[in-house]
Motif scaffolding. Structure first.
Motif, PDB file in Angstrom:
ATOM      1  N   UNK A  86      50.573  41.684  54.762  1.00  0.00           N
ATOM      2  CA  UNK A  86      49.823  41.683  55.558  1.00  0.00           C
ATOM      3  C   UNK A  86      50.447  41.541  56.519  1.00  0.00           C
ATOM      4  N   UNK A  87      51.392  41.143  56.885  1.00  0.00           N
ATOM      5  CA  UNK A  87      52.043  41.215  58.605  1.00  0.00           C
ATOM      6  C   UNK A  87      50.919  40.690  59.572  1.00  0.00           C
ATOM      7  N   UNK A  88      49.912  39.568  59.419  1.00  0.00           N
ATOM      8  CA  UNK A  88      49.091  39.009  60.138  1.00  0.00           C
ATOM      9  C   UNK A  88      49.210  37.680  60.569  1.00  0.00           C
ATOM     10  N   UNK A  89      50.718  36.730  59.830  1.00  0.00           N
ATOM     11  CA  UNK A  89      50.841  35.506  59.524  1.00  0.00           C
ATOM     12  C   UNK A  89      49.573  34.361  59.226  1.00  0.00           C
ATOM     13  N   UNK A  90      49.111  35.476  58.985  1.00  0.00           N
ATOM     14  CA  UNK A  90      47.169  34.451  58.353  1.00  0.00           C
ATOM     15  C   UNK A  90      47.328  35.028  56.363  1.00  0.00           C
ATOM     16  N   UNK A  91      46.419  33.477  56.206  1.00  0.00           N
ATOM     17  CA  UNK A  91      46.319  34.344  54.653  1.00  0.00           C
ATOM     18  C   UNK A  91      44.916  33.886  54.537  1.00  0.00           C
ATOM     19  N   UNK A  92      43.963  34.167  53.864  1.00  0.00           N
ATOM     20  CA  UNK A  92      42.201  34.180  53.722  1.00  0.00           C
ATOM     21  C   UNK A  92      41.578  34.823  52.616  1.00  0.00           C
ATOM     22  N   UNK A  93      41.337  33.885  51.265  1.00  0.00           N
ATOM     23  CA  UNK A  93      39.778  34.607  51.190  1.00  0.00           C
ATOM     24  C   UNK A  93      39.500  33.928  50.887  1.00  0.00           C
ATOM     25  N   UNK A  94      37.748  34.700  50.981  1.00  0.00           N
ATOM     26  CA  UNK A  94      36.039  34.017  50.913  1.00  0.00           C
ATOM     27  C   UNK A  94      35.042  34.749  50.007  1.00  0.00           C
ATOM     28  N   UNK A  95      34.681  33.945  49.247  1.00  0.00           N
ATOM     29  CA  UNK A  95      33.598  34.530  48.605  1.00  0.00           C
ATOM     30  C   UNK A  95      32.197  33.410  48.004  1.00  0.00           C
ATOM     31  N   UNK A  96      30.992  34.002  47.891  1.00  0.00           N
ATOM     32  CA  UNK A  96      30.000  33.145  47.896  1.00  0.00           C
ATOM     33  C   UNK A  96      29.452  33.669  47.231  1.00  0.00           C
ATOM     34  N   UNK A  97      28.961  33.540  45.976  1.00  0.00           N
ATOM     35  CA  UNK A  97      27.945  34.301  45.141  1.00  0.00           C
ATOM     36  C   UNK A  97      26.749  33.592  44.442  1.00  0.00           C
ATOM     37  N   UNK A  98      25.814  34.670  44.327  1.00  0.00           N
ATOM     38  CA  UNK A  98      24.403  34.001  42.988  1.00  0.00           C
ATOM     39  C   UNK A  98      24.449  35.004  42.043  1.00  0.00           C
ATOM     40  N   UNK A  99      24.327  34.324  40.931  1.00  0.00           N
ATOM     41  CA  UNK A  99      23.544  34.855  39.477  1.00  0.00           C
ATOM     42  C   UNK A  99      22.606  35.636  38.952  1.00  0.00           C
ATOM     43  N   UNK A 100      22.020  35.835  38.002  1.00  0.00           N
ATOM     44  CA  UNK A 100      20.575  36.368  38.097  1.00  0.00           C
ATOM     45  C   UNK A 100      19.813  34.682  37.841  1.00  0.00           C
ATOM     46  N   UNK A 101      20.158  33.750  37.423  1.00  0.00           N
ATOM     47  CA  UNK A 101      19.568  33.212  36.942  1.00  0.00           C
ATOM     48  C   UNK A 101      20.103  32.257  38.170  1.00  0.00           C
ATOM     49  N   UNK A 102      19.642  31.098  38.455  1.00  0.00           N
ATOM     50  CA  UNK A 102      20.225  29.786  39.344  1.00  0.00           C
ATOM     51  C   UNK A 102      21.825  29.591  39.519  1.00  0.00           C
ATOM     52  N   UNK A 103      22.026  30.657  38.681  1.00  0.00           N
ATOM     53  CA  UNK A 103      24.677  29.671  39.465  1.00  0.00           C
ATOM     54  C   UNK A 103      24.337  30.072  40.351  1.00  0.00           C
ATOM     55  N   UNK A 104      25.510  29.861  40.760  1.00  0.00           N
ATOM     56  CA  UNK A 104      26.454  29.665  42.143  1.00  0.00           C
ATOM     57  C   UNK A 104      27.249  29.580  41.935  1.00  0.00           C
ATOM     58  N   UNK A 105      27.929  30.859  43.291  1.00  0.00           N
ATOM     59  CA  UNK A 105      29.719  30.014  42.641  1.00  0.00           C
ATOM     60  C   UNK A 105      30.102  29.895  44.786  1.00  0.00           C
ATOM     61  N   UNK A 106      31.324  29.415  44.615  1.00  0.00           N
ATOM     62  CA  UNK A 106      31.616  29.150  46.530  1.00  0.00           C
ATOM     63  C   UNK A 106      33.181  29.179  46.521  1.00  0.00           C
ATOM     64  N   UNK A 107      33.717  29.538  47.291  1.00  0.00           N
ATOM     65  CA  UNK A 107      35.084  30.049  47.178  1.00  0.00           C
ATOM     66  C   UNK A 107      35.503  30.521  48.996  1.00  0.00           C
TER      67      UNK A 107
END
Length: 358
Positions: A63-84
């Motif tokens: 990516x030639x930017x000198x930095x890397x980053x992945x970010x995601x926060x999601x919610x399921x149909x029920x009460x499930x959720x994820x954070x990364x």
């Protein structure tokens, strides 16, 4: 004082010749190095409610930017959720966090590969100094876990020279119907705590890299991985007994205010906490909910492409948090040059005394 014919014919006196010989030998002992980042990557994957996993990746130098980053926060149909969140920068810091609740599977990671060349004329002893950023392994129990329900959090660190690991540490925290267990391998001194919360202590490390031969290039690979998994459903209300949280070494007010793991500190105005402070929480009822887990840590990592190694950023106290340093491993020829220079100096001094009649 009389000047000898020998001295008048030659621009270099005996003393200067000796100094040159010794200087040449000492220059062989001087550490010198060339370092550069070969590659860097942040990655992760997540799923919730039993759905297919989604993968994320960001890499350098692609990516030639000198930095890397992945970010995601999601919610399921029920009460499930994820954070990364996994990230890194050649001029900043790096870290990884994985979390979730309900039915979820989250993995995150960061890896940096550096090439390091000993450009001096002799073999050198290499040493890698670095600082672990405080973090946590935490299982949050919303309802009593029964049957096959569980939550777990894990992380691992690994430093390699070439294909050989020279330092590592990993830990796993799991809660299920049978209770909570904690396991670790490698450097276990990173972790302090009990029950469903273990902190990752902010500790410095000094790792021996062994001998780096003259002109040799080695590859250093540093990998940080985090994971959070769980399969739970909401149940009845539960009672949480009173407890104390002791702020670990390396923890700062920034950590207590933003990391989310010291929730008790948030409720008691915990910004400005210092290592050794005790945070007390009273016993209380918690409404039945899904359970979750969290894993996080990182390393201060300011890379400087200098002639004498790899330097890192400095903390508020002015302490270097990480660097690669070299110390000489003198070869027999180096000692011979030193002794030869000293011998030449003694010989010329004796000749001068005889000539001057002293």
């Amino acid at each position: 004082m009389r000047t000898s014919k020998t001295e008048s014919k030659h621009p270099f006196s005996a003393a200067r010749l000796s100094c040159l010989a010794i200087g040449a030998a000492l220059s062989c002992l001087s550490p010198a190095a060339l370092a550069q980042v070969s590659s860097m990557v942040a990655n992760g994957n997540y799923s919730y409610d039993g759905n297919a996993s989604t993968a994320l990746v960001d890499s350098f130098p692609a990516n030639s930017s000198g930095s890397v980053d992945v970010l995601n926060f999601s919610n399921g149909a029920g009460r499930s959720e994820t954070g990364l969140h996994s990230y890194g920068d050649v001029n900043g810091s790096f870290g990884s966090r994985a979390s979730g609740a309900g039915i979820y599977a989250v993995n995150g990671g960061f890896k940096i590969v550096q090439s390091f060349t000993n450009t001096s004329a002799v073999a050198q002893l290499g040493s890698f100094h670095f600082q672990i950023t405080p973090g946590a392994l935490h299982n949050s129990i919303g309802s009593a876990l029964t049957g096959n329900q569980y939550v777990e959090a894990g992380l691992s660190f690994n430093l390699q020279r070439g294909s050989n690991s020279v330092w590592n540490s990993a830990a796993w925290l799991r809660s299920d119907a049978g209770g909570t267990s904690f396991t670790s391998i490698g450097d276990a001194s990173l972790y302090t705590g009990g029950d469903t919360l273990y902190t990752v202590n902010g500790l410095s490390r000094d790792v021996d890299l062994g001998v780096i031969n003259a002109g040799e290039t080695i590859q250093l690979t540093y990998t940080l991985s985090t994971a959070a998994n769980g399969n739970t459903v909401a149940g009845p209300d539960r009672w949480v007994p009173p407890g104390d949280f002791v702020v670990p070494e390396g923890w700062s007010s920034w950590d207590g205010c933003t990391r989310g793991m010291a929730a008790a500190s948030m409720s008691t105005g915990g910004c400005g906490l210092e290592p050794g402070d005790v945070i007390h929480t009273d016993g209380h009822w918690v409404a039945g909910d899904v359970s979750g887990s969290h894993a996080s840590s990182g390393d201060p990592f300011r890379l400087q492409l200098a002639d004498y190694g790899i330097g890192f950023n400095v903390d508020s106290g002015g302490n270097t948090l990480g660097e690669v340093s070299l110390s000489p491993v003198p070869e027999p020829t180096t000692y011979a040059m030193l002794l030869g220079g000293m011998g030449l100096m003694g010989l010329m001094a004796a000749r001068r005394r005889r000539r001057d009649g002293r």
